[in-house]
Design a protein around this motif. Structure first.
Motif, mmCIF file in Angstrom:
data_model
loop_
_atom_site.group_PDB
_atom_site.id
_atom_site.type_symbol
_atom_site.label_atom_id
_atom_site.label_comp_id
_atom_site.label_asym_id
_atom_site.label_seq_id
_atom_site.Cartn_x
_atom_site.Cartn_y
_atom_site.Cartn_z
ATOM 1 N N ALA A 538 0.820 -1.222 0.000
ATOM 2 C CA ALA A 538 0.000 0.000 0.000
ATOM 3 C C ALA A 538 0.852 1.270 0.000
ATOM 4 N N GLU A 539 1.968 1.244 0.739
ATOM 5 C CA GLU A 539 2.762 2.474 0.843
ATOM 6 C C GLU A 539 3.309 2.941 -0.508
ATOM 7 N N PHE A 540 3.354 2.022 -1.489
ATOM 8 C CA PHE A 540 3.887 2.419 -2.803
ATOM 9 C C PHE A 540 2.797 2.739 -3.822
ATOM 10 N N GLU A 541 1.557 2.507 -3.450
ATOM 11 C CA GLU A 541 0.486 2.793 -4.404
ATOM 12 C C GLU A 541 0.479 4.266 -4.749
ATOM 13 N N GLY A 542 0.406 4.527 -6.024
ATOM 14 C CA GLY A 542 0.395 5.917 -6.464
ATOM 15 C C GLY A 542 1.733 6.614 -6.319
ATOM 16 N N ALA A 543 2.789 5.844 -6.007
ATOM 17 C CA ALA A 543 4.113 6.462 -5.841
ATOM 18 C C ALA A 543 4.582 7.032 -7.177
ATOM 19 N N ASP A 544 5.472 7.960 -7.072
ATOM 20 C CA ASP A 544 5.996 8.638 -8.255
ATOM 21 C C ASP A 544 6.948 7.694 -8.991
ATOM 22 N N LEU A 545 6.512 7.210 -10.143
ATOM 23 C CA LEU A 545 7.328 6.251 -10.900
ATOM 24 C C LEU A 545 8.441 6.994 -11.644
ATOM 25 N N ALA A 550 9.535 -2.620 -17.711
ATOM 26 C CA ALA A 550 8.461 -3.291 -18.466
ATOM 27 C C ALA A 550 7.174 -2.507 -18.236
ATOM 28 N N ASP A 551 6.122 -2.845 -18.979
ATOM 29 C CA ASP A 551 4.850 -2.148 -18.766
ATOM 30 C C ASP A 551 4.491 -2.184 -17.281
ATOM 31 N N PHE A 552 3.999 -1.065 -16.785
ATOM 32 C CA PHE A 552 3.708 -0.977 -15.351
ATOM 33 C C PHE A 552 2.316 -0.363 -15.194
ATOM 34 N N ASP A 553 1.474 -1.067 -14.429
ATOM 35 C CA ASP A 553 0.084 -0.593 -14.325
ATOM 36 C C ASP A 553 -0.161 0.260 -13.090
ATOM 37 N N GLY A 554 0.885 0.545 -12.350
ATOM 38 C CA GLY A 554 0.725 1.404 -11.178
ATOM 39 C C GLY A 554 0.409 0.634 -9.910
ATOM 40 N N ALA A 555 0.006 -0.634 -10.058
ATOM 41 C CA ALA A 555 -0.398 -1.384 -8.858
ATOM 42 C C ALA A 555 0.468 -2.619 -8.629
#
Ligand code: NOJ
Length: 568
Positions: A538-545, A550-555
């Motif tokens: 959870a702490e990384f959800e929505g983190a600044d990528l 590879a393709d990354f869906d954010g979750a």
């Protein structure tokens, strides 16, 4: 110089290996050259590297692709001239790119004037004393002086013929018979190499990559040696498995092979360290020293010796989280203990390219290469996906990093070279039992659809290029989102921006076993070496990528993928 870092540049540098015969070919003869390199330096500046290391371009009969040097202070005409070298160096420096050249001190070519003089001279003469000549054993001297085997296969001794046609003494060659070993107990040899170092330093080079830096001193009496049974290189971090049969990476306890890692080599590097200090501007020595364990390798980079050593245990670590965590820890500890930066490397001109190696499913000892009949053939997509993830992980680590030309394009090993094209002495000395290293040395592609993919304008290539390389060409990748080239460019840009090379590793806990997770300053790196997606905590959800391999869906981080996010 483009290094804004005030400390010694090499502590955090990204150094790009150029294999001159396969990089860029200005005169169109099928073999790369120095003017070709000069013509492509702008592309390397745009990639963002700090330095280039050139494999040998000195005068050589090319029996081992230039690692058989006949004149240490000249350029082989196939690569150009000393003027071409000077032009290349000054252009590189103008771009802020430092220049490291290869130094091959363990052996010369058999065409070197010293070796030719030795052959013409009597046993026991000063000419022979520069090399390792010995009488054979047995009644007629027809048995090798000892049982050592060449790294490339077959005995490490070749018998000479006397001027009257009778069989003569034997000479030692740890590599090919065209590469006689110097006797480094001889002061004349030491003095000659001091001159070689000065020659290139005076021309402005920033340092040397030292070939076989663990091999120059042999144990007194040249005792017989039987290496332990073959070790596989891909199975773990301590079983390096380089050229089984000769390379034994035994630890200090059993002494190891009498031709590797002898204490006496360190005197040579202390001497060279002082010599380099006479020159301005942080000149460097980087050791090619295949010694194990890392704590022993670290001896090469003690404060009064060399600056860097290639981290081969890292290169040989499988794509497996626990092994990676261990080797990173061991590296930082071993090199840190002597005040040196660790280095990191995944590919070079001697190993199967990591875009193929990381997908091999069978043992593949270093130097054996792979060919059409090798077991465990890699799946190309798997290899590339892992290679991108592995490179993204490596480039976030503190210390120096070495890249091998073409890896920034995601190039795979060329497995199906025709036998008739192969040139590695390993292939010949083992009668084709080992494919050798040609598959990672094929000229690299610059332009899709062009002759030789833009390696030159004539279409000639000293090793045939595969027909399906358009997609790997640099111009097919530059500015293309998601391409391997853009992944490398972005990783190098971020690495510089956040000074990751001077940072440190803080491991993050709580991730499943196949995950490597750490923070380095403002960057958190999460590498998933497994094949199932990792749901991000959870702490990384929505983190600044910042970066993704590879393709990354954010979750979730996919299998065989690495992301960098901004640490909160
Ligand atoms: C190591 C070099 O990297 C390799 O290419 C060469 O064949 C041997 N040393 C012998 O010089």
């Amino acid at each position: 110089m483009n290094s804004s870092i005030s400390t010694e540049w090499w502590r955090s540098a990204v150094i790009y290996q150029i294999y001159p015969r396969s990089f860029a070919d200005a005169n169109g003869d099928g073999l790369g050259d120095l003017p070709g390199i000069t013509s492509r330096l702008a592309e390397l500046q745009s990639l963002g590297v700090d330095a280039i290391w050139l494999s040998p371009f000195m005068t050589s009969p090319q029996k081992d692709a230039g690692y058989d040097v006949a004149d240490y202070c000249d350029v082989d005409p196939i690569f150009g001239t000393l003027d071409d070298f000077d032009a290349m160096t000054s252009q590189a420096h103008a771009y802020g790119i430092r220049v490291i050249v290869d130094l091959v001190p363990n052996h010369s070519s058999d065409a070197h004037p010293w070796f030719q003089a030795a052959l013409a001279a009597e046993p026991g003469s000063p000419e022979r004393a520069r090399y390792m000549f010995r009488d054979g054993k047995g009644e007629n001297g027809d048995i090798e002086p000892n049982n050592w085997q060449s790294v490339f296969g077959g005995p490490a001794w070749t018998r000479t013929t006397n001027p009257d046609g009778s069989p003569g003494q034997w000479y030692l060659h740890i590599f090919d018979s065209s590469q006689p070993d110097f006797d480094w107990a001889n002061e004349e040899v030491r003095e000659m190499f001091r001159g070689v170092l000065r020659f290139w330093l005076d021309r402005g080079v920033d340092g040397f990559r030292v070939d076989v830096a663990h091999g120059m001193i042999k144990a007194d009496g040249l005792p017989d040696y039987t290496p332990p049974a073959e070790g596989g290189s891909m199975g773990g971090t301590t079983s390096l498995g380089l050229e089984p049969g000769i390379d034994d990476f035994s630890n200090d306890e059993d002494g190891g092979a009498p031709y590797w890692g002898q204490e006496g080599v360190h005197d040579i590097y202390r001497d060279w360290h002082l010599l380099l200090e006479e020159y301005e501007g942080d000149r460097v020595l980087c050791a090619e020293a295949w010694v194990d364990p890392l704590s022993k390798m670290a001896k090469w980079v003690r404060p009064d010796e060399m600056q860097q050593a290639f981290n081969f245990p890292y290169l040989e670590t499988p794509w497996e989280a626990s092994a990676l965590r261990s080797v990173i820890d061991e590296s930082l500890e071993a090199f840190g203990a002597v005040g040196a930066p660790s280095t990191w490397v995944l590919s070079n001109h001697d190993v199967v390219r990591h875009a193929s190696r990381l997908a091999l499913t069978a043992e593949n000892p270093q130097g054996h290469g792979i060919g059409p009949k090798s077991p465990g053939q890699p799946i190309r997509e798997t290899g590339l996906r892992r290679a991108r993830a592995a490179s993204a992980l490596m480039l976030a680590l503190p210390g120096g990093a070495y890249l091998y030309q073409g890896e920034e394009l995601g190039l795979p090993e060329v497995i199906d070279l025709p036998d008739s094209a192969r040139q590695d002495p390993t292939w010949f000395r083992t009668n084709g039992e080992r494919y050798g290293r040609d598959g990672c040395r094929v000229p690299i592609p610059w332009e899709a659809g062009a002759p030789a993919y833009g390696f030159n304008t004539t279409g000639a290539a000293w090793l045939p290029q595969p027909g399906d390389w358009d997609g790997y060409a640099r111009d097919a990748q530059v500015d293309v989102e998601g391409s391997t080239l853009e992944l490398y460019r972005e990783a190098l840009r971020l690495r510089r921006e956040h000074t990751l090379g001077l940072g440190s590793v803080s491991w993050l806990e709580g991730f499943p076993e196949p995950v490597v997770a750490f923070s380095n300053g403002p960057v958190t790196v999460i590498a998933n070496t497994g094949d199932t997606p990792l749901a991000l905590p959870a702490e990384f959800e929505g983190a600044d990528l910042l970066l993704t391999s590879a393709d990354f869906d954010g979750a979730s981080v996919g299998g065989d993928a690495t992301i960098w996010v901004r640490t909160r």
